[in-house]
Design a protein around this motif. Structure first.
Motif: not given
Length: 163
Positions: A139, A147, A143
């Motif tokens: 995860k 980003d 992310k």
């Protein structure tokens, strides 16, 4: 999965703590939030830290402003990792809290994020838990990729607007 314990010294720290809880929700990490003051409710703060491991916590986050002794008070009572979030106060814009949080004596470490850095505190806590949790590590990797892609899109939009 281990839980993350978040303690704020005052309910005035809630806007900073909300940045942490929003990030933990997005990562689906269980957490608890409490208000315990290092000075006004020291027994509760001490008991929370002393019993945190047995209660299933893996990392503690402490948000406090001004004297900001909360992170150190928690760290003095547990060997779990403690992350301090210095919060801006009315006089020195959080510099007092930053110095109080980061300047811990040898033997009682506190990891410290930026003044008001609730999201980074949550991410650092998640990275600590991810050392032994491959799904959580995945995860966090996803992310980071999302980003980076968001920055690339902003770059392309600026290049087009200015070109």
């Amino acid at each position: 999965m281990k839980k993350i314990g978040i303690v704020m010294g005052s309910d005035s720290d809630l806007p900073v703590v909300k940045k942490a809880t929003d990030m933990l929700k997005a990562l689906e990490i269980p957490y608890e939030v409490h208000v315990y003051s290092a000075h006004r409710t020291p027994e509760e703060a001490r008991d929370f830290a002393r019993n945190a491991r047995e209660r299933g916590f893996g990392v503690l986050i402490a948000a406090a402003g001004m004297a900001a002794h909360l992170a150190g008070a928690l760290a003095a009572n547990t060997t779990l990792p403690v992350i301090g979030i210095p919060c801006a106060g009315p006089l020195l814009d959080g510099l007092d809290a930053l110095l109080s949080t980061v300047q811990m004596p040898t033997g009682i470490p506190v990891a410290t994020v930026a003044v008001g850095g609730g999201a980074n505190a949550a991410l650092l806590a998640a990275q600590m838990l991810a050392v032994e949790d491959a799904a959580l590590a995945g995860k966090l990797d996803a992310k980071r990729k999302a980003d980076a892609e968001a920055v690339r899109k902003k770059d392309a939009a600026i290049a087009e607007a200015c070109g």
